[in-house]
Design a protein around this motif. Structure first.
Motif, PDB file in Angstrom:
ATOM      1  N   MET A 190      22.012  10.323  29.089  1.00 43.44           N
ATOM      2  CA  MET A 190      22.493   9.499  30.174  1.00 43.44           C
ATOM      3  C   MET A 190      23.357  10.350  31.089  1.00 43.44           C
ATOM      4  N   ALA A 191      23.017  10.440  32.317  1.00 41.71           N
ATOM      5  CA  ALA A 191      23.767  11.260  33.271  1.00 41.71           C
ATOM      6  C   ALA A 191      25.138  10.661  33.520  1.00 41.71           C
ATOM      7  N   GLY A 192      26.150  11.508  33.507  1.00 47.67           N
ATOM      8  CA  GLY A 192      27.509  11.055  33.796  1.00 47.67           C
ATOM      9  C   GLY A 192      28.202  10.349  32.653  1.00 47.67           C
ATOM     10  N   SER A 193      27.611  10.345  31.466  1.00 47.34           N
ATOM     11  CA  SER A 193      28.256   9.673  30.338  1.00 47.34           C
ATOM     12  C   SER A 193      29.388  10.539  29.787  1.00 47.34           C
ATOM     13  N   ILE A 194      30.283   9.895  29.075  1.00 49.57           N
ATOM     14  CA  ILE A 194      31.431  10.588  28.489  1.00 49.57           C
ATOM     15  C   ILE A 194      31.157  10.821  27.013  1.00 49.57           C
ATOM     16  N   TRP A 195      31.303  12.070  26.578  1.00 48.66           N
ATOM     17  CA  TRP A 195      31.124  12.430  25.176  1.00 48.66           C
ATOM     18  C   TRP A 195      32.466  12.850  24.609  1.00 48.66           C
ATOM     19  N   THR A 196      32.757  12.416  23.403  1.00 50.88           N
ATOM     20  CA  THR A 196      33.944  12.864  22.681  1.00 50.88           C
ATOM     21  C   THR A 196      33.540  13.179  21.246  1.00 50.88           C
ATOM     22  N   THR A 197      34.312  14.024  20.591  1.00 51.31           N
ATOM     23  CA  THR A 197      34.097  14.302  19.178  1.00 51.31           C
ATOM     24  C   THR A 197      35.101  13.482  18.382  1.00 51.31           C
ATOM     25  N   GLU A 198      34.608  12.768  17.394  1.00 55.76           N
ATOM     26  CA  GLU A 198      35.475  11.957  16.544  1.00 55.76           C
ATOM     27  C   GLU A 198      35.281  12.395  15.095  1.00 55.76           C
ATOM     28  N   PHE A 199      36.310  12.172  14.288  1.00 56.94           N
ATOM     29  CA  PHE A 199      36.322  12.643  12.901  1.00 56.94           C
ATOM     30  C   PHE A 199      36.468  11.463  11.956  1.00 56.94           C
ATOM     31  N   PHE A 200      35.740  11.533  10.840  1.00 58.64           N
ATOM     32  CA  PHE A 200      35.716  10.470   9.843  1.00 58.64           C
ATOM     33  C   PHE A 200      35.753  11.088   8.446  1.00 58.64           C
ATOM     34  N   ASP A 201      36.332  10.373   7.497  1.00 61.97           N
ATOM     35  CA  ASP A 201      36.326  10.778   6.091  1.00 61.97           C
ATOM     36  C   ASP A 201      35.577   9.728   5.289  1.00 61.97           C
ATOM     37  N   CYS A 202      34.775  10.169   4.352  1.00 61.37           N
ATOM     38  CA  CYS A 202      34.087   9.240   3.468  1.00 61.37           C
ATOM     39  C   CYS A 202      35.133   8.490   2.647  1.00 61.37           C
ATOM     40  N   PRO A 203      35.073   7.155   2.618  1.00 58.57           N
ATOM     41  CA  PRO A 203      36.062   6.405   1.853  1.00 58.57           C
ATOM     42  C   PRO A 203      35.915   6.549   0.343  1.00 58.57           C
ATOM     43  N   ASN A 204      34.777   7.085  -0.110  1.00 61.86           N
ATOM     44  CA  ASN A 204      34.544   7.232  -1.541  1.00 61.86           C
ATOM     45  C   ASN A 204      34.889   8.633  -2.043  1.00 61.86           C
ATOM     46  N   CYS A 205      34.264   9.663  -1.456  1.00 63.45           N
ATOM     47  CA  CYS A 205      34.457  11.026  -1.975  1.00 63.45           C
ATOM     48  C   CYS A 205      35.393  11.873  -1.106  1.00 63.45           C
ATOM     49  N   GLY A 206      35.727  11.396   0.105  1.00 63.59           N
ATOM     50  CA  GLY A 206      36.675  12.106   0.957  1.00 63.59           C
ATOM     51  C   GLY A 206      36.086  13.211   1.811  1.00 63.59           C
ATOM     52  N   LEU A 207      34.766  13.410   1.779  1.00 64.36           N
ATOM     53  CA  LEU A 207      34.154  14.451   2.592  1.00 64.36           C
ATOM     54  C   LEU A 207      34.377  14.143   4.076  1.00 64.36           C
ATOM     55  N   SER A 208      34.772  15.151   4.834  1.00 64.24           N
ATOM     56  CA  SER A 208      35.070  14.971   6.256  1.00 64.24           C
ATOM     57  C   SER A 208      33.835  15.229   7.108  1.00 64.24           C
ATOM     58  N   TYR A 209      33.669  14.385   8.144  1.00 65.49           N
ATOM     59  CA  TYR A 209      32.560  14.506   9.077  1.00 65.49           C
ATOM     60  C   TYR A 209      33.078  14.511  10.509  1.00 65.49           C
ATOM     61  N   ALA A 210      32.317  15.146  11.390  1.00 61.96           N
ATOM     62  CA  ALA A 210      32.553  15.090  12.825  1.00 61.96           C
ATOM     63  C   ALA A 210      31.280  14.532  13.454  1.00 61.96           C
ATOM     64  N   ALA A 211      31.444  13.692  14.478  1.00 59.11           N
ATOM     65  CA  ALA A 211      30.296  13.125  15.186  1.00 59.11           C
ATOM     66  C   ALA A 211      30.613  13.058  16.674  1.00 59.11           C
ATOM     67  N   THR A 212      29.571  13.098  17.479  1.00 58.65           N
ATOM     68  CA  THR A 212      29.732  12.972  18.920  1.00 58.65           C
ATOM     69  C   THR A 212      29.543  11.506  19.297  1.00 58.65           C
ATOM     70  N   LYS A 213      30.504  10.990  20.068  1.00 59.20           N
ATOM     71  CA  LYS A 213      30.459   9.605  20.538  1.00 59.20           C
ATOM     72  C   LYS A 213      30.105   9.634  22.021  1.00 59.20           C
ATOM     73  N   GLU A 214      29.111   8.830  22.400  1.00 61.08           N
ATOM     74  CA  GLU A 214      28.667   8.781  23.791  1.00 61.08           C
ATOM     75  C   GLU A 214      28.751   7.350  24.303  1.00 61.08           C
ATOM     76  N   GLN A 215      29.366   7.172  25.473  1.00 63.01           N
ATOM     77  CA  GLN A 215      29.432   5.862  26.100  1.00 63.01           C
ATOM     78  C   GLN A 215      28.094   5.541  26.742  1.00 63.01           C
ATOM     79  N   HIS A 216      27.719   4.248  26.688  1.00 65.05           N
ATOM     80  CA  HIS A 216      26.469   3.770  27.269  1.00 65.05           C
ATOM     81  C   HIS A 216      26.738   2.495  28.059  1.00 65.05           C
ATOM     82  N   SER A 217      25.844   2.176  28.963  1.00 68.93           N
ATOM     83  CA  SER A 217      25.965   0.911  29.687  1.00 68.93           C
ATOM     84  C   SER A 217      25.363  -0.233  28.869  1.00 68.93           C
TER      85      SER A 217
END
Length: 71
Positions: free
Chosen positions: A1-28
């Motif tokens: 999507m042209a002109g969308s905003i991307w951010t990187t967000e971080f999450f931890d698994c609630p069970n084993c604690g493994l950390s993840y990073a994901a890209t979040k993109e805004q959409h209409s």
């Protein structure tokens, strides 16, 4: 999507604690989904709204460089 905003967000698994990073993109338009831990299979994050998550990766912090002193 042209002109969308991307951010990187971080999450931890609630069970084993493994950390993840994901890209979040805004959409209409609304999106929904979920992501499960690659190790234990437990849901790490679920979403619904005008955004989507993609490019899920295990978040590995940079290892210290041996032979250099910390500033």
């Amino acid at each position: 999507m042209a002109g969308s905003i991307w951010t990187t967000e971080f999450f931890d698994c609630p069970n084993c604690g493994l950390s993840y990073a994901a890209t979040k993109e805004q959409h209409s338009a609304k999106h929904s989904g979920s992501f499960n831990c690659e190790v234990c299979g437990v849901e790490v994050h679920a979403w619904a709204g005008n955004y989507d998550f993609f490019n899920w990766k295990i978040d590995q912090p940079n290892a210290p460089v041996f032979g250099k002193r910390w500033a």
